[in-house]
Design an enzyme around this catalytic site. Sequence first.
Site, PDB file in Angstrom:
ATOM      1  N   SER A   1       0.805  -1.221   0.000  1.00 47.20           N
ATOM      2  CA  SER A   1       0.000   0.000   0.000  1.00 47.20           C
ATOM      3  C   SER A   1       0.841   1.276   0.000  1.00 47.20           C
ATOM      4  O   SER A   1       0.413   2.290  -0.552  1.00 47.20           O
ATOM      5  CB  SER A   1      -0.982  -0.017   1.176  1.00 47.20           C
ATOM      6  OG  SER A   1      -0.322  -0.209   2.400  1.00 47.20           O
TER       7      SER A   1
ATOM      8  N   CYS B   1      -7.051  -6.771  -0.268  1.00 51.19           N
ATOM      9  CA  CYS B   1      -5.838  -6.653   0.539  1.00 51.19           C
ATOM     10  C   CYS B   1      -5.305  -5.210   0.534  1.00 51.19           C
ATOM     11  O   CYS B   1      -5.956  -4.348   1.101  1.00 51.19           O
ATOM     12  CB  CYS B   1      -4.817  -7.686   0.064  1.00 51.19           C
ATOM     13  SG  CYS B   1      -3.637  -8.085   1.357  1.00 51.19           S
TER      14      CYS B   1
ATOM     15  N   ARG C   1      -2.940  -2.274   8.802  1.00 43.76           N
ATOM     16  CA  ARG C   1      -1.995  -3.008   7.934  1.00 43.76           C
ATOM     17  C   ARG C   1      -1.339  -4.161   8.682  1.00 43.76           C
ATOM     18  O   ARG C   1      -1.082  -4.051   9.880  1.00 43.76           O
ATOM     19  CB  ARG C   1      -0.886  -2.077   7.449  1.00 43.76           C
ATOM     20  CG  ARG C   1      -1.359  -1.026   6.494  1.00 43.76           C
ATOM     21  CD  ARG C   1      -0.182  -0.194   6.015  1.00 43.76           C
ATOM     22  NE  ARG C   1       0.749  -1.008   5.229  1.00 43.76           N
ATOM     23  CZ  ARG C   1       1.928  -0.579   4.810  1.00 43.76           C
ATOM     24  NH1 ARG C   1       2.332   0.630   5.097  1.00 43.76           N
ATOM     25  NH2 ARG C   1       2.695  -1.370   4.110  1.00 43.76           N
TER      26      ARG C   1
ATOM     27  N   ARG D   1       0.047 -11.278   4.439  1.00 44.54           N
ATOM     28  CA  ARG D   1       0.341 -10.041   5.185  1.00 44.54           C
ATOM     29  C   ARG D   1      -0.871  -9.098   5.146  1.00 44.54           C
ATOM     30  O   ARG D   1      -0.778  -7.931   4.788  1.00 44.54           O
ATOM     31  CB  ARG D   1       1.601  -9.360   4.630  1.00 44.54           C
ATOM     32  CG  ARG D   1       2.874 -10.134   4.954  1.00 44.54           C
ATOM     33  CD  ARG D   1       4.126  -9.474   4.390  1.00 44.54           C
ATOM     34  NE  ARG D   1       4.113  -9.480   2.931  1.00 44.54           N
ATOM     35  CZ  ARG D   1       4.379 -10.546   2.172  1.00 44.54           C
ATOM     36  NH1 ARG D   1       4.714 -11.680   2.717  1.00 44.54           N
ATOM     37  NH2 ARG D   1       4.321 -10.457   0.871  1.00 44.54           N
TER      38      ARG D   1
ATOM     39  N   HIS E   1      -6.982 -12.559  -0.852  1.00 46.78           N
ATOM     40  CA  HIS E   1      -6.758 -12.589  -2.304  1.00 46.78           C
ATOM     41  C   HIS E   1      -7.669 -13.633  -2.947  1.00 46.78           C
ATOM     42  O   HIS E   1      -7.349 -14.812  -2.931  1.00 46.78           O
ATOM     43  CB  HIS E   1      -5.297 -12.959  -2.601  1.00 46.78           C
ATOM     44  CG  HIS E   1      -4.337 -11.885  -2.258  1.00 46.78           C
ATOM     45  ND1 HIS E   1      -3.830 -10.997  -3.181  1.00 46.78           N
ATOM     46  CD2 HIS E   1      -3.790 -11.536  -1.082  1.00 46.78           C
ATOM     47  CE1 HIS E   1      -3.017 -10.156  -2.591  1.00 46.78           C
ATOM     48  NE2 HIS E   1      -2.972 -10.457  -1.307  1.00 46.78           N
TER      49      HIS E   1
ATOM     50  N   GLU F   1      -8.236 -13.777  -6.120  1.00 44.85           N
ATOM     51  CA  GLU F   1      -7.845 -13.943  -7.529  1.00 44.85           C
ATOM     52  C   GLU F   1      -6.818 -15.047  -7.747  1.00 44.85           C
ATOM     53  O   GLU F   1      -6.534 -15.403  -8.871  1.00 44.85           O
ATOM     54  CB  GLU F   1      -7.322 -12.595  -8.078  1.00 44.85           C
ATOM     55  CG  GLU F   1      -5.944 -12.160  -7.606  1.00 44.85           C
ATOM     56  CD  GLU F   1      -5.890 -11.645  -6.167  1.00 44.85           C
ATOM     57  OE1 GLU F   1      -6.935 -11.633  -5.483  1.00 44.85           O
ATOM     58  OE2 GLU F   1      -4.786 -11.284  -5.733  1.00 44.85           O
TER      59      GLU F   1
HETATM   60  N1  GLN Z   1       0.918  -5.825   3.693  1.00 44.24           N
HETATM   61  C1  GLN Z   1       0.554  -5.107   2.508  1.00 44.24           C
HETATM   62  C2  GLN Z   1       0.382  -3.634   2.801  1.00 44.24           C
HETATM   63  O1  GLN Z   1       0.216  -3.269   3.923  1.00 44.24           O
HETATM   64  C3  GLN Z   1      -0.707  -5.660   1.889  1.00 44.24           C
HETATM   65  C4  GLN Z   1      -0.474  -7.098   1.489  1.00 44.24           C
HETATM   66  C5  GLN Z   1      -1.236  -7.549   0.295  1.00 44.24           C
HETATM   67  O2  GLN Z   1      -1.828  -6.767  -0.457  1.00 44.24           O
HETATM   68  N2  GLN Z   1      -1.151  -8.836   0.070  1.00 44.24           N
HETATM   69  O3  GLN Z   1       0.427  -2.841   1.913  1.00 44.24           O
END
Ligand code: GLN
Length: 201
Positions: free
Chosen positions: A49, A79, A99, A133, A168, A170
Amino acid sequence: MTVVGVLALQGDFEAHACVLERLGAQARVVRERADLAGIDALVIPGGESTTMTLGIKREGLAEPLRDLVGAGTPVLGTCAGLIMLDRDHLDVLDVRARRNAFGRQVASFEEELDLPLGEASAGAEPVRAVFIRAPWVEEHGEGIDVLASVDGHPVAVRQGDILAVAFHPEITGEDRLHRWLIDRANARRPEGETGFAREAA
Ligand code: GLN
């Protein structure tokens, strides 16, 4: 044909484009403002992000993206895409995402989730959700429908035609969320026009 923009500054946009094309929509890679013209729906993929935020700033995309969502264009954020939609980023979804919320020791995991998305988009089968994550929704306003949670933390939320999930879909062959997005886009199009492959089949 239903044209779905996929924000492609960073992250796993290609996997989303594949799912959309398989469903008979046209996936349009979005890297700059001009790419947003004429899209019927938008996907903000997972990724990182912070990098995505920098890309949005560099390309001057924050305002046009906000305008697009403000005009009612259906959006799917996954995500990092969920993070981008939240109050601290594009501020179009009334949530605050946290996050990497599940911590480093459980950086990645899978869960089966029931996701109530309406007739056309959901089936009886649970969604196989892969979390990498992942964030969770730390706080949300009253207009938010929580569709699924893990350990009491919302990981799938809906606000009108904005659907945001912490996992996710996809990468597991799951296509019900993308179907929902295309359905929502088609519901807004003038009658008789549809881009959905099953109509043509
Ligand atoms: N940990 C990522 C973030 O904070 C997001 C992880 C993901 O999109 N798989 O940006």
